[in-house]
Write a protein that holds these residues in place. Structure first.
Motif, PDB file in Angstrom:
ATOM      1  N   HIS A 134       0.824  -1.210   0.000  1.00 44.91           N
ATOM      2  CA  HIS A 134       0.000   0.000   0.000  1.00 44.91           C
ATOM      3  C   HIS A 134       0.863   1.268   0.000  1.00 44.91           C
ATOM      4  CE1 HIS A 134      -3.343  -2.719   1.862  1.00 44.91           C
ATOM      5  NE2 HIS A 134      -3.086  -2.990   0.606  1.00 44.91           N
ATOM      6  N   LEU A 135       2.014   1.232   0.654  1.00 46.85           N
ATOM      7  CA  LEU A 135       2.936   2.370   0.589  1.00 46.85           C
ATOM      8  C   LEU A 135       3.509   2.540  -0.822  1.00 46.85           C
ATOM      9  CD1 LEU A 135       4.804   1.885   3.973  1.00 46.85           C
ATOM     10  CD2 LEU A 135       3.506   3.925   3.320  1.00 46.85           C
ATOM     11  N   TYR A 136       3.810   1.419  -1.461  1.00 48.66           N
ATOM     12  CA  TYR A 136       4.294   1.494  -2.846  1.00 48.66           C
ATOM     13  C   TYR A 136       3.236   2.123  -3.757  1.00 48.66           C
ATOM     14  CZ  TYR A 136       5.673  -0.007  -7.516  1.00 48.66           C
ATOM     15  OH  TYR A 136       5.982  -0.024  -8.844  1.00 48.66           O
ATOM     16  N   ALA A 137       1.979   1.732  -3.530  1.00 48.11           N
ATOM     17  CA  ALA A 137       0.895   2.309  -4.333  1.00 48.11           C
ATOM     18  C   ALA A 137       0.804   3.820  -4.106  1.00 48.11           C
ATOM     19  CB  ALA A 137      -0.425   1.643  -3.980  1.00 48.11           C
ATOM     20  N   GLN A 154       8.406 -17.619   0.286  1.00 47.30           N
ATOM     21  CA  GLN A 154       9.688 -16.955   0.053  1.00 47.30           C
ATOM     22  C   GLN A 154       9.785 -16.363  -1.348  1.00 47.30           C
ATOM     23  OE1 GLN A 154      13.405 -19.045  -0.378  1.00 47.30           O
ATOM     24  NE2 GLN A 154      14.487 -17.590   0.920  1.00 47.30           N
ATOM     25  N   SER A 155       9.304 -17.076  -2.351  1.00 43.22           N
ATOM     26  CA  SER A 155       9.429 -16.562  -3.721  1.00 43.22           C
ATOM     27  C   SER A 155       8.643 -15.260  -3.884  1.00 43.22           C
ATOM     28  CB  SER A 155       8.962 -17.607  -4.734  1.00 43.22           C
ATOM     29  OG  SER A 155       7.579 -17.878  -4.607  1.00 43.22           O
ATOM     30  N   ASP A 156       7.484 -15.150  -3.248  1.00 44.96           N
ATOM     31  CA  ASP A 156       6.706 -13.907  -3.326  1.00 44.96           C
ATOM     32  C   ASP A 156       7.467 -12.750  -2.676  1.00 44.96           C
ATOM     33  OD1 ASP A 156       4.598 -15.194  -4.605  1.00 44.96           O
ATOM     34  OD2 ASP A 156       3.544 -15.622  -2.744  1.00 44.96           O
ATOM     35  N   SER A 157       8.077 -13.011  -1.510  1.00 44.08           N
ATOM     36  CA  SER A 157       8.829 -11.954  -0.840  1.00 44.08           C
ATOM     37  C   SER A 157      10.042 -11.517  -1.661  1.00 44.08           C
ATOM     38  CB  SER A 157       9.280 -12.429   0.545  1.00 44.08           C
ATOM     39  OG  SER A 157       8.211 -12.435   1.459  1.00 44.08           O
ATOM     40  N   LEU A 158      10.723 -12.479  -2.259  1.00 50.55           N
ATOM     41  CA  LEU A 158      11.848 -12.134  -3.137  1.00 50.55           C
ATOM     42  C   LEU A 158      11.381 -11.256  -4.295  1.00 50.55           C
ATOM     43  CD1 LEU A 158      13.448 -15.692  -3.235  1.00 50.55           C
ATOM     44  CD2 LEU A 158      14.597 -13.657  -2.324  1.00 50.55           C
ATOM     45  N   ASN A 159      10.278 -11.627  -4.884  1.00 51.50           N
ATOM     46  CA  ASN A 159       9.746 -10.890  -6.026  1.00 51.50           C
ATOM     47  C   ASN A 159       9.331  -9.471  -5.637  1.00 51.50           C
ATOM     48  OD1 ASN A 159       8.481 -10.909  -8.865  1.00 51.50           O
ATOM     49  ND2 ASN A 159       6.757 -10.342  -7.560  1.00 51.50           N
ATOM     50  N   ASN A 160       8.649  -9.323  -4.491  1.00 54.64           N
ATOM     51  CA  ASN A 160       8.201  -7.996  -4.072  1.00 54.64           C
ATOM     52  C   ASN A 160       9.368  -7.053  -3.823  1.00 54.64           C
ATOM     53  OD1 ASN A 160       5.588  -8.946  -4.153  1.00 54.64           O
ATOM     54  ND2 ASN A 160       5.436  -9.301  -1.959  1.00 54.64           N
ATOM     55  N   LEU A 161      10.374  -7.553  -3.122  1.00 51.27           N
ATOM     56  CA  LEU A 161      11.538  -6.715  -2.839  1.00 51.27           C
ATOM     57  C   LEU A 161      12.277  -6.352  -4.123  1.00 51.27           C
ATOM     58  CD1 LEU A 161      13.486  -5.311  -0.938  1.00 51.27           C
ATOM     59  CD2 LEU A 161      14.564  -7.535  -0.470  1.00 51.27           C
ATOM     60  N   ALA A 162      12.416  -7.300  -5.038  1.00 48.95           N
ATOM     61  CA  ALA A 162      13.081  -7.024  -6.315  1.00 48.95           C
ATOM     62  C   ALA A 162      12.349  -5.928  -7.086  1.00 48.95           C
ATOM     63  CB  ALA A 162      13.166  -8.300  -7.144  1.00 48.95           C
ATOM     64  N   SER A 163      11.030  -6.011  -7.142  1.00 52.20           N
ATOM     65  CA  SER A 163      10.253  -5.015  -7.890  1.00 52.20           C
ATOM     66  C   SER A 163      10.423  -3.619  -7.312  1.00 52.20           C
ATOM     67  CB  SER A 163       8.772  -5.406  -7.875  1.00 52.20           C
ATOM     68  OG  SER A 163       8.566  -6.622  -8.561  1.00 52.20           O
ATOM     69  N   ASP A 164      10.375  -3.513  -5.988  1.00 47.01           N
ATOM     70  CA  ASP A 164      10.489  -2.193  -5.367  1.00 47.01           C
ATOM     71  C   ASP A 164      11.905  -1.624  -5.517  1.00 47.01           C
ATOM     72  OD1 ASP A 164       7.853  -2.433  -4.725  1.00 47.01           O
ATOM     73  OD2 ASP A 164       8.142  -2.698  -2.565  1.00 47.01           O
ATOM     74  N   LEU A 165      12.916  -2.479  -5.434  1.00 48.37           N
ATOM     75  CA  LEU A 165      14.295  -2.014  -5.630  1.00 48.37           C
ATOM     76  C   LEU A 165      14.508  -1.509  -7.055  1.00 48.37           C
ATOM     77  CD1 LEU A 165      16.223  -4.764  -3.664  1.00 48.37           C
ATOM     78  CD2 LEU A 165      16.292  -2.309  -3.157  1.00 48.37           C
ATOM     79  N   VAL A 216      12.272  -0.168  -8.982  1.00 48.76           N
ATOM     80  CA  VAL A 216      11.617   1.141  -9.090  1.00 48.76           C
ATOM     81  C   VAL A 216      12.493   2.216  -8.454  1.00 48.76           C
ATOM     82  CG1 VAL A 216       9.627   2.497  -8.341  1.00 48.76           C
ATOM     83  CG2 VAL A 216       9.291   0.174  -9.200  1.00 48.76           C
ATOM     84  N   ARG A 217      13.109   1.904  -7.317  1.00 52.39           N
ATOM     85  CA  ARG A 217      13.989   2.903  -6.695  1.00 52.39           C
ATOM     86  C   ARG A 217      15.212   3.183  -7.573  1.00 52.39           C
ATOM     87  NH1 ARG A 217      15.791   2.305  -0.479  1.00 52.39           N
ATOM     88  NH2 ARG A 217      17.309   0.799  -1.304  1.00 52.39           N
ATOM     89  N   PHE A 218      15.711   2.147  -8.235  1.00 47.39           N
ATOM     90  CA  PHE A 218      16.811   2.368  -9.179  1.00 47.39           C
ATOM     91  C   PHE A 218      16.395   3.355 -10.270  1.00 47.39           C
ATOM     92  CE2 PHE A 218      18.061   1.195 -13.498  1.00 47.39           C
ATOM     93  CZ  PHE A 218      19.366   1.670 -13.483  1.00 47.39           C
ATOM     94  N   GLU A 219      15.173   3.197 -10.774  1.00 50.23           N
ATOM     95  CA  GLU A 219      14.682   4.097 -11.817  1.00 50.23           C
ATOM     96  C   GLU A 219      14.595   5.527 -11.310  1.00 50.23           C
ATOM     97  OE1 GLU A 219      10.975   2.336 -12.855  1.00 50.23           O
ATOM     98  OE2 GLU A 219      11.844   0.843 -14.216  1.00 50.23           O
ATOM     99  N   GLU A 220      14.324   5.675 -10.002  1.00 53.44           N
ATOM    100  CA  GLU A 220      14.200   7.019  -9.438  1.00 53.44           C
ATOM    101  C   GLU A 220      15.551   7.639  -9.134  1.00 53.44           C
ATOM    102  OE1 GLU A 220      11.441   8.887  -8.883  1.00 53.44           O
ATOM    103  OE2 GLU A 220      10.318   7.346  -9.957  1.00 53.44           O
ATOM    104  N   ARG A 221      16.481   6.854  -8.588  1.00 49.92           N
ATOM    105  CA  ARG A 221      17.735   7.416  -8.083  1.00 49.92           C
ATOM    106  C   ARG A 221      18.958   7.003  -8.907  1.00 49.92           C
ATOM    107  NH1 ARG A 221      16.231   6.223  -1.774  1.00 49.92           N
ATOM    108  NH2 ARG A 221      15.114   8.171  -1.373  1.00 49.92           N
TER     109      ARG A 221
END
Length: 520
Positions: free
Chosen positions: A423-426, A458-469, A471-476
């Motif tokens: 929800h914070l990502y949204a 575990q695979s879902d958690s890996l995927n979520n963290l990868a996606s958010d990282l 996006v942060r790469f795209e920003e910074r």
């Protein structure tokens, strides 16, 4: 025996006892109401100091407890507890009825705990159980009952606090009670059911399928002792249905789920309109039909589940102790139908039901975190449909409140971390405030730490963290974030072999992130 007769209180209680017995046979509440009035009159004739006062207090408490079970009015239960406490005060150490008074008060406090979720009631019930059991030598006629009660209450505390020693002790007590109830004992089926329930919970904790298989065998043995016409036949049907449903969740054998539904339907048929447990059967069948819908996608099952939920809720009006649970179940199923058909009225109704359930689970209630989480999920879904930012803000506030109620060690903490991160990502996507994205990543890391190798999520958690990282790469533009995202993608992909439902998603994410690195 007119007013003033020395034995009038006995006559009043004798008539009350007969009416109570007839109520137990026929279920006519007017008999129970009259029994209560008579026991009140008998108590009035046994003032403090009267030798029969403790018995009169106990008799009225039993009647009020029975009426609470029928009507769900908590004032009856509260009064029963007050009467139990008064009776216990008249049975000091050494009194022949002390163990019974301890046991009665423990039962009523446990019942109130189930309604209000106040842990002090449950802790006190357990202390009383131990005191009652200590007064019963091995050959005492009530020992198996007291063993069984303590086991039930320890099991309930385990469900709240997750301390495995409570569960282990409950199983030991159940086994001891069962040993005292050999074939032919009138309560053997109860012990079989109790032990089955505790073994099932141990299976949930440790994942040993032999515990679940043994629980089902015990259920079948209990059901064989409760043939059609037996007062506990519907309860035995219900217990076996619950455990077969659990085995279905583990092994995916649809015959277990189908049998569970057949058993639920059989139990419901034995609980016609007016039966005190009809709402439970309606709810159980609704849950199993909902799960079958999730497996086979037949919307008829989901529609029927919702109809059953509505029927159950109609039997549990405001003030009934199960009202909040019924509101919650209907909300979950309406949300599922919204996801299938996209009818916003289903989602709006689910939110209204979630809000009503939350209002009935104030701070301190054992299920408050669940209600906070459910409402957050539904508000987020409505935000996705209508784009109203207040829904998203409220969802985040609810997520934070739920997480605060799920400290480190809580079995649902990872779910709360994940929900708040999503929800914070949204909100970051809407407003572009990087602190929301940074916090989402921190939460993703915390959730992943709770999903070590071998964990089903575990695979879902890996995927979520990868996606958010990413996006942060795209920003910074920090390459370390992108490199870490790629490493996480590879780890997630390794957990999703050919045939896995999410393998294509992992392949796609890894490809996108590798291309982004190539462009750098």
């Amino acid at each position: 025996r007119p007013p003033g007769h020395s034995n009038q209180s006995d006559s009043l209680h004798n008539l009350a006892s007969d009416l109570y017995a007839r109520f137990e046979k026929r279920g006519i509440l007017s008999d129970l109401d009259e029994a209560i009035d008579l026991d009140r009159a008998a108590l009035a004739l046994c003032p403090p100091g009267h030798p029969n006062r403790s018995d009169s207090l106990n008799n009225l408490a039993i009647d009020l407890h029975a009426r609470f079970q029928q009507r769900g009015v908590l004032s009856d239960l509260d009064e029963a507890i007050d009467l139990d406490q008064a009776a216990l005060a008249l049975c000091p150490p050494g009194h022949s009825n002390r163990s019974d008074s301890l046991n009665n008060l423990a039962i009523d406090l446990y019942t109130r705990f189930k309604q209000r979720g106040v842990m002090s009631d449950l802790d006190e019930a357990i202390d009383l159980d131990r005191a009652a059991l200590a007064l019963c030598p091995p050959d005492h006629s009530n020992q198996s009952d007291f063993l069984n009660n303590l086991a039930i209450h320890l099991y309930a505390r385990f469900q709240q606090r997750g301390v495995l020693s409570d569960l282990d002790e409950a199983i030991d007590l159940d086994q001891a009670a069962l040993a005292l109830r050999p074939p032919g004992h009138s309560n053997r089926s109860d012990s079989l059911n109790s032990l089955a329930a505790d073994l099932y919970v141990r299976f949930e904790e440790r994942g040993v399928l032999s515990d679940l298989d043994e629980a089902i065998d015990l259920d079948r043995a209990a059901l064989a002792l409760c043939p059609p016409g037996h007062s506990n036949h519907s309860n035995s049907l219900n217990s076996l249905a619950i455990h077969l449903y659990a085995r279905f969740e583990q092994r995916g054998v649809l015959s277990d789920l189908d049998e569970a539904i057949d058993l639920d339907q059989a139990a419901l048929a034995l609980r016609p309109p007016g039966h005190s447990n009809r709402s439970d059967s309606l709810n159980n069948l609704a849950v199993d039909l909902y799960v079958r819908f999730e497996q086979r996608g037949v919307l008829f099952d989901l529609d029927e589940a919702i109809d059953l939920d509505r029927a159950a809720l109609a039997l549990l009006p405001p003030g009934h102790f199960n009202h909040s649970n019924s509101l919650n179940s209907l909300a979950i199923h309406l949300y599922a139908r919204f996801q299938q058909r996209g009818v916003l009225s289903d989602l709006d109704e689910a939110i209204d039901l979630d809000q009503a359930a939350l209002a009935l689970r104030p701070p301190g209630h054992s299920n408050r975190s669940d209600s906070l989480n459910n409402l957050a999920v539904d508000l987020y879904a409505r935000f996705e449909q209508r784009g109203v930012m207040s829904d998203l803000h409220e969802a985040i506030d609810l997520d934070r409140a739920a997480l605060a109620l799920r400290p480190p060690g809580h079995f649902n903490r990872s779910n709360s971390l994940n929900s708040l991160a999503i929800h914070l990502y949204a909100r970051f996507q809407q407003r572009g405030v990087l602190s929301d994205l940074d916090e989402a990543i921190d939460l993703d890391r915390a959730a992943l730490a709770l999903h070590p190798p071998g964990h089903s999520n575990q695979s879902d958690s890996l995927n979520n963290l990868a996606s958010d990282l990413c996006v942060r790469f795209e920003e910074r533009g920090v390459l370390f974030d992108l490199d870490e995202a790629i490493d996480l993608d590879r780890a997630a992909l390794a957990l999703r072999p050919p045939g896995h439902s999410n393998r294509s998603h992992s392949l796609n994410n890894l490809a996108i992130h590798l291309y982004a690195k190539f462009e750098q």
